[in-house]
Enzyme design. Structure first.
Site, PDB file in Angstrom:
ATOM      1  N   HIS A 120       0.842  -1.207   0.000  1.00  0.00           N
ATOM      2  CA  HIS A 120       0.000   0.000   0.000  1.00  0.00           C
ATOM      3  C   HIS A 120       0.879   1.261   0.000  1.00  0.00           C
ATOM      4  O   HIS A 120       0.602   2.224  -0.713  1.00  0.00           O
ATOM      5  CB  HIS A 120      -0.936  -0.027   1.211  1.00  0.00           C
ATOM      6  CG  HIS A 120      -1.580   1.294   1.519  1.00  0.00           C
ATOM      7  ND1 HIS A 120      -2.467   1.908   0.655  1.00  0.00           N
ATOM      8  CD2 HIS A 120      -1.460   2.126   2.588  1.00  0.00           C
ATOM      9  CE1 HIS A 120      -2.859   3.063   1.192  1.00  0.00           C
ATOM     10  NE2 HIS A 120      -2.270   3.216   2.353  1.00  0.00           N
TER      11      HIS A 120
ATOM     12  N   HIS B 288       3.905   7.387   4.822  1.00  0.00           N
ATOM     13  CA  HIS B 288       2.703   8.076   5.321  1.00  0.00           C
ATOM     14  C   HIS B 288       1.985   7.363   6.464  1.00  0.00           C
ATOM     15  O   HIS B 288       1.282   8.005   7.234  1.00  0.00           O
ATOM     16  CB  HIS B 288       1.727   8.393   4.177  1.00  0.00           C
ATOM     17  CG  HIS B 288       0.862   7.249   3.747  1.00  0.00           C
ATOM     18  ND1 HIS B 288       1.252   6.341   2.794  1.00  0.00           N
ATOM     19  CD2 HIS B 288      -0.369   6.853   4.154  1.00  0.00           C
ATOM     20  CE1 HIS B 288       0.289   5.440   2.622  1.00  0.00           C
ATOM     21  NE2 HIS B 288      -0.710   5.723   3.435  1.00  0.00           N
TER      22      HIS B 288
ATOM     23  N   GLU C 190       1.300   6.404  12.334  1.00  0.00           N
ATOM     24  CA  GLU C 190       0.042   5.907  12.838  1.00  0.00           C
ATOM     25  C   GLU C 190       0.002   4.400  13.030  1.00  0.00           C
ATOM     26  O   GLU C 190      -0.544   3.898  14.003  1.00  0.00           O
ATOM     27  CB  GLU C 190      -1.057   6.292  11.869  1.00  0.00           C
ATOM     28  CG  GLU C 190      -2.315   6.510  12.600  1.00  0.00           C
ATOM     29  CD  GLU C 190      -3.309   7.192  11.701  1.00  0.00           C
ATOM     30  OE1 GLU C 190      -4.232   7.776  12.246  1.00  0.00           O
ATOM     31  OE2 GLU C 190      -3.137   7.156  10.478  1.00  0.00           O
ATOM     32  N   ASP C 191       0.569   3.680  12.079  1.00  0.00           N
ATOM     33  CA  ASP C 191       0.414   2.221  12.117  1.00  0.00           C
ATOM     34  C   ASP C 191       1.670   1.472  12.533  1.00  0.00           C
ATOM     35  O   ASP C 191       1.642   0.259  12.726  1.00  0.00           O
ATOM     36  CB  ASP C 191      -0.045   1.701  10.747  1.00  0.00           C
ATOM     37  CG  ASP C 191      -1.414   2.236  10.385  1.00  0.00           C
ATOM     38  OD1 ASP C 191      -2.228   2.409  11.308  1.00  0.00           O
ATOM     39  OD2 ASP C 191      -1.656   2.501   9.194  1.00  0.00           O
TER      40      ASP C 191
ATOM     41  N   ASP D 129     -23.235  15.333 -23.919  1.00  0.00           N
ATOM     42  CA  ASP D 129     -21.779  15.178 -23.774  1.00  0.00           C
ATOM     43  C   ASP D 129     -21.415  13.834 -23.156  1.00  0.00           C
ATOM     44  O   ASP D 129     -20.414  13.709 -22.469  1.00  0.00           O
ATOM     45  CB  ASP D 129     -21.188  16.343 -22.965  1.00  0.00           C
ATOM     46  CG  ASP D 129     -21.716  16.380 -21.549  1.00  0.00           C
ATOM     47  OD1 ASP D 129     -22.731  15.697 -21.263  1.00  0.00           O
ATOM     48  OD2 ASP D 129     -21.121  17.092 -20.716  1.00  0.00           O
TER      49      ASP D 129
HETATM   50 MN    MN Z   1      -2.532   4.681   4.080  1.00  0.00          MN
END
Ligand code: MN
Length: 491
Positions: free
Chosen positions: A50, A74, A78-79, A264
């Site tokens: 990921h 990123h 947090e993880d 369209d």
């Molecule tokens: Mn993520």
């Protein structure tokens, strides 16, 4: 799944970066790999994939190396329990701040719309955005990959994430002018949030897509020949209207769910080298196919949309009397329409080489501190508006709602939320103008003050000699927070 080492090689190859920068990317890659060791996603694959994919998306947007590095890292705070201090030490404070910003906004949850946590997190997101727009771009890349891999999650979760994407992230991508991301987020969100409606539309629209595509191919061959005579060698492609925007359009009153009324559904895109060729191409197209009266030509080159979008749009009667929308733009405009604000970082390097940065000016991000006007507005309101319900409605109506574009008599462009009235327009121009409203004209004709403006209209406020007290009943129809706040002040 491709071997990790191959992915690293591919990622490094995709970057236009110095040797030193590539070494930093490799270091971040190893760091994140190590940090997420042993973690799995709900889809069953290693968590680290990921992070790699988020980095690939950012590299694809040609973001700078700091963003790609932040993409890899990123989720480490947090993880994986990594501290911001460690990130600062290893990768510098800029990277650390982006990752911290992304971590802060990662808890945005749409439960009840009055949910306090949701509002708090939106506040945090706009604050983080105002500090560094790259936070939002990393967040969008993260969300995009999550949406692409939503298949493996339980249905309840899929629905929640999909709705959140439709209500928060897709509109955000739109306001940042990143058309390609907005479209993909919307179609994925649509598919998971409203699966029955999605499947029905996909199967019912098939025949309309094919029919129009056929007409466009005929026009394409003819126009290539005619444009060649003028010395123009364009790329002519077809643009399929994406499902979610098609779905929204068929729900409009004048369409009544009838797909054949949508002109369209497939548009023709003529991409040329230079701006003046756009106008030559327009002339050639109109000489071959009659423009449809009243639907008219929109010249977003002379007057770009406030999110920076530039193109000329025209509707013509194609073969068999079929109405076809044609969009004409240069290669650079095309790039900007697809990548929006993400194009900024590529340009900041290009600027020294003399490449135009008008998109940045249009979007207000070349103002000091690289902030966008509407982000600033939300940040200042978040200090003023203490009531979280009011703030939520400010965000929903002013930042994330569908926009319309109207003109002042002097041809300045204003973007307002859908459903906005001349009163909203007046307060958007200037607080003082709002307090001098006597009447309003749209395209030269008087309209009631609760008239709902439409894109492309010219709005003129008829001013009173002396300031008036805006009546409280205006609250019943105004849409923007700016107008509401001014009217409330007096009562
Ligand atoms: Mn993520």
């Amino acid at each position: 799944m491709e071997p990790i080492e191959d992915l690293l090689k591919k990622l490094l190859l995709s970057l236009e970066a110095s040797q030193k920068q590539k070494e930093s990317v490799e270091k971040a890659f190893r760091f994140a790999q190590n940090a997420h060791q042993g973690q799995k996603r709900l889809t069953g694959e290693d968590y680290f994939y990921h992070c790699i994919n988020t980095a690939f998306i950012l590299a694809g947007w040609k973001m700078d190396t700091d963003s790609v590095i932040a993409g890899l890292l990123h989720d480490t705070i947090e993880d994986a329990g990594v501290t911001p201090e460690t990130l600062s030490k290893e990768f510098g404070t800029r990277v650390s701040r982006i990752v911290q910003g992304v971590s802060k906004v990662s808890h945005i949850r749409l439960r009840g719309s009055e949910d306090e946590t949701f509002v708090e997190n939106l506040r945090k997101m706009f604050l983080a955005m105002a500090k560094d727009l790259r936070v939002v771009l990393v967040k969008l890349a993260d969300r995009l990959h999550n949406m692409r891999t939503l298949e493996g999650l339980p249905e309840v979760k899929q629905k929640r994430i999909a709705r959140e994407t439709l209500e928060v992230y897709a509109p955000l991508a739109e306001r940042l002018g990143i058309g390609s991301v907005k479209a993909e987020l919307e179609d994925l969100g649509f598919k998971y949030a409203y699966p029955q409606e999605y499947n029905k539309l996909v199967s019912e629209s098939k025949v309309y897509y094919l029919k129009t595509e056929d007409v466009i191919q005929k026009m394409r061959r003819k126009l290539l020949t005619k444009l060649d005579i003028e010395g123009i060698e364009p790329i002519i492609e077809t643009r399929k209207k994406h499902y979610y925007s098609l779905w929204k359009k068929i729900q409009r009153e004048d369409i009544e769910g009838d797909l054949s009324k949508i002109h369209d559904i497939v548009a023709m895109r003529v991409i040329v080298d230079e701006v003046k060729e756009c106008y030559v191409a327009l002339g050639v197209i109109h000489s071959q196919y009659t423009p449809v009266p009243y639907l008219g030509v929109s010249d977003f080159i002379a007057q770009p949309k406030p999110n920076g979008y530039k193109s000329i749009h025209t509707k013509v009667f194609g073969p068999n009397g079929k109405i076809v929308e044609v969009q004409i733009r240069t290669h650079q405009m095309h790039e900007e329409a697809e990548r929006g604000v993400a194009a900024h970082w590529a340009y900041s390097e290009a600027k020294s080489k003399g490449i135009s940065s008008t998109i940045l000016e249009t979007m207000g991000i070349v103002s000091p501190g690289n902030k966008m006007k509407w982000v600033n507005q939300l940040v200042s309101w978040q200090n003023e508006i203490k009531d979280s319900k009011e703030y939520l409605s400010a965000v929903k109506f002013d930042a994330l709602s569908e926009r319309i574009y109207v003109f002042s008599p002097k041809s300045d462009v204003y973007d307002l939320p859908k459903g906005a009235t001349p009163v909203d327009f007046a307060y958007a121009v200037h607080t003082k103008l709002g307090n001098f409203i006597k009447g309003a004209k749209v395209n030269g004709k008087m309209v009631p003050l609760n008239y709902q403006l439409k894109s492309g209209e010219i709005v003129e406020i008829v001013k009173s000699k002396n300031p008036i007290n805006p009546p409280y009943k205006w609250m019943e129809f105004v849409k923007t927070t700016a107008a509401k706040r001014e009217i409330k002040k007096i009562h």
